[in-house]
Design a protein around this motif. Structure first.
Motif, PDB file in Angstrom:
ATOM      1  N   THR A  91       2.146  13.654   5.252  1.00 24.92           N
ATOM      2  CA  THR A  91       2.999  13.770   6.438  1.00 24.92           C
ATOM      3  C   THR A  91       2.688  15.085   7.154  1.00 24.92           C
ATOM      4  O   THR A  91       2.290  16.070   6.532  1.00 24.92           O
ATOM      5  CB  THR A  91       4.504  13.678   6.098  1.00 24.92           C
TER       6      THR A  91
ATOM      7  N   SER B 124       0.796  -1.217   0.000  1.00 25.77           N
ATOM      8  CA  SER B 124       0.000   0.000   0.000  1.00 25.77           C
ATOM      9  C   SER B 124       0.838   1.282   0.000  1.00 25.77           C
ATOM     10  O   SER B 124       1.843   1.386   0.694  1.00 25.77           O
ATOM     11  CB  SER B 124      -0.908  -0.003   1.230  1.00 25.77           C
ATOM     12  N   LYS B 125       0.365   2.261  -0.774  1.00 23.44           N
ATOM     13  CA  LYS B 125       1.015   3.569  -0.821  1.00 23.44           C
ATOM     14  C   LYS B 125       0.407   4.471   0.271  1.00 23.44           C
ATOM     15  O   LYS B 125       0.212   5.659   0.078  1.00 23.44           O
ATOM     16  CB  LYS B 125       0.789   4.177  -2.214  1.00 23.44           C
ATOM     17  N   ALA B 126       0.078   3.886   1.420  1.00 24.54           N
ATOM     18  CA  ALA B 126      -0.546   4.636   2.513  1.00 24.54           C
ATOM     19  C   ALA B 126       0.436   5.653   3.085  1.00 24.54           C
ATOM     20  O   ALA B 126       1.641   5.536   2.887  1.00 24.54           O
ATOM     21  CB  ALA B 126      -0.977   3.667   3.594  1.00 24.54           C
ATOM     22  N   PRO B 127      -0.053   6.663   3.798  1.00 22.79           N
ATOM     23  CA  PRO B 127       0.852   7.615   4.451  1.00 22.79           C
ATOM     24  C   PRO B 127       1.805   6.871   5.379  1.00 22.79           C
ATOM     25  O   PRO B 127       1.431   5.841   5.943  1.00 22.79           O
ATOM     26  CB  PRO B 127      -0.101   8.498   5.263  1.00 22.79           C
TER      27      PRO B 127
ATOM     28  N   GLY C 159       8.171   1.570   6.623  1.00 18.61           N
ATOM     29  CA  GLY C 159       6.830   2.144   6.614  1.00 18.61           C
ATOM     30  C   GLY C 159       6.637   3.347   7.521  1.00 18.61           C
ATOM     31  O   GLY C 159       5.578   3.965   7.524  1.00 18.61           O
TER      32      GLY C 159
ATOM     33  N   ASP D 131      10.724   7.121  -0.159  1.00 19.33           N
ATOM     34  CA  ASP D 131       9.591   6.279   0.273  1.00 19.33           C
ATOM     35  C   ASP D 131       9.860   5.561   1.598  1.00 19.33           C
ATOM     36  O   ASP D 131      10.930   4.997   1.816  1.00 19.33           O
ATOM     37  CB  ASP D 131       9.269   5.256  -0.820  1.00 19.33           C
TER      38      ASP D 131
ATOM     39  N   ARG E 124       8.841   2.866   2.635  1.00 17.02           N
ATOM     40  CA  ARG E 124       8.940   1.407   2.556  1.00 17.02           C
ATOM     41  C   ARG E 124      10.335   0.918   2.185  1.00 17.02           C
ATOM     42  O   ARG E 124      10.564  -0.288   2.089  1.00 17.02           O
ATOM     43  CB  ARG E 124       7.893   0.894   1.557  1.00 17.02           C
TER      44      ARG E 124
ATOM     45  N   ARG F  88       3.581   5.557   8.544  1.00 22.88           N
ATOM     46  CA  ARG F  88       2.956   5.273   9.833  1.00 22.88           C
ATOM     47  C   ARG F  88       3.123   6.428  10.829  1.00 22.88           C
ATOM     48  O   ARG F  88       2.188   6.791  11.533  1.00 22.88           O
ATOM     49  CB  ARG F  88       3.559   3.988  10.409  1.00 22.88           C
TER      50      ARG F  88
ATOM     51  N   ARG G 214       3.703   9.493  10.060  1.00 21.31           N
ATOM     52  CA  ARG G 214       3.334  10.770   9.403  1.00 21.31           C
ATOM     53  C   ARG G 214       4.447  11.816   9.531  1.00 21.31           C
ATOM     54  O   ARG G 214       4.215  13.006   9.718  1.00 21.31           O
ATOM     55  CB  ARG G 214       2.026  11.316   9.983  1.00 21.31           C
TER      56      ARG G 214
ATOM     57  N   LEU H  49       1.040  12.278   0.361  1.00 15.39           N
ATOM     58  CA  LEU H  49       1.062  11.211   1.371  1.00 15.39           C
ATOM     59  C   LEU H  49       0.887  11.677   2.808  1.00 15.39           C
ATOM     60  O   LEU H  49       1.200  10.951   3.756  1.00 15.39           O
ATOM     61  CB  LEU H  49       2.330  10.367   1.203  1.00 15.39           C
TER      62      LEU H  49
ATOM     63  N   ASP I 114       5.271   1.084  -7.361  1.00 12.06           N
ATOM     64  CA  ASP I 114       4.211   1.796  -6.631  1.00 12.06           C
ATOM     65  C   ASP I 114       4.673   3.169  -6.121  1.00 12.06           C
ATOM     66  O   ASP I 114       4.214   3.655  -5.087  1.00 12.06           O
ATOM     67  CB  ASP I 114       3.727   0.930  -5.448  1.00 12.06           C
TER      68      ASP I 114
END
Lengths: 168, 168
Positions: A80, A23-26, A52, B38, B40, A28, A30, A78, B90
């Protein structure tokens, strides 16, 4: 074996150990960090930043001038909501003058021309300047904390610079 | 607790565990890495990069266009002799068009103006473009290996892009 082959070899073992994050989620935490590229700073080791957790922007000196595009994308795409700017002791850009560093280029037969090397002569000042630069940017969020930190490479200690000292 | 307070707290424990490195010697692996910011990607975890090993330059996308000053300083001041450029699957900058990302800024009331967001629409191509940009820079060493790698965030696997494909 070249360092890159070494890295590819190391990574082969990693693939079995760590599941990726699709996932390209924010991030963790932020959090976006702007730090120097120095080999002696390892965010995972020194700052507890795991997979992450945070965007890590790094360049020579950890200068905000070169991080604005990345910070803006970090915030807009994203989400932050906190920014840490980390400079460090014994930095290669901590020089008596820009000309001193420029001379090292010329000695190698490289003319840096109009390139701003973004050197600095005072560590606290460089951080406060960078926070001020952040605060003057219309591309960046001004409603979130932006804090300046110094990493001491001789002790691994991270400490905060008082942004109130900006007006000194 | 803010993410930065969390980081300062974590660091308190680190100071006792890791001795710092005082010397501004060249990175042990004589390697400079340009990678995306990123969350990740964690070089220590995924690439085996430990304290003192390599310069890590990171920005949104891992674009060489924004890494030239840092790479030049890494090579001239601290003798790195290998360059790895790492883009990843991604990526937030992997967009159908720059306008699509620009629209996200405008939706937030931020006008990116003339800022080049350095988006890209093809991962292999972005790496090959960045290696070509490196190879065209008079500020950078042209007698050393510059290799393009893709990090797959879903599997943590790092793989090399064949620079021979540049001419395709």
């Amino acid at each position: 074996m070249s360092a890159i082959d070494d890295m590819l070899h190391f990574n082969k073992g990693v693939v079995r150990l760590y599941p990726g994050i699709e996932s390209k989620a924010p991030p963790r935490k932020r959090l976006a960090i702007v730090a120097c590229m120095d080999a002696r700073i390892v965010p995972a080791t020194h700052l507890g930043i795991q997979v992450g957790d945070a965007h890590i922007i790094r360049n020579a000196g950890g200068r905000v001038a070169e991080a604005i595009r990345s910070l803006a994308l970090s915030q807009v795409l994203l989400g932050t909501e906190e920014v840490a700017v980390i400079h460090h002791t014994d930095c290669g850009l901590l020089a008596p003058s820009e000309d001193a560093v420029r001379a090292a280029f010329l000695a190698r037969g490289i003319d840096p021309g109009g390139l701003d090397l973004l050197t600095f002569s005072d560590l606290d000042r460089s951080l406060l300047d960078d926070i001020a630069l952040y605060r003057s940017s219309p591309l960046l969020r001004q409603d979130i904390p932006v804090r300046g930190l110094i990493f001491d490479v001789a002790t691994s200690r991270l400490s905060e610079v008082d942004a109130g000292a900006l007006g000194r």
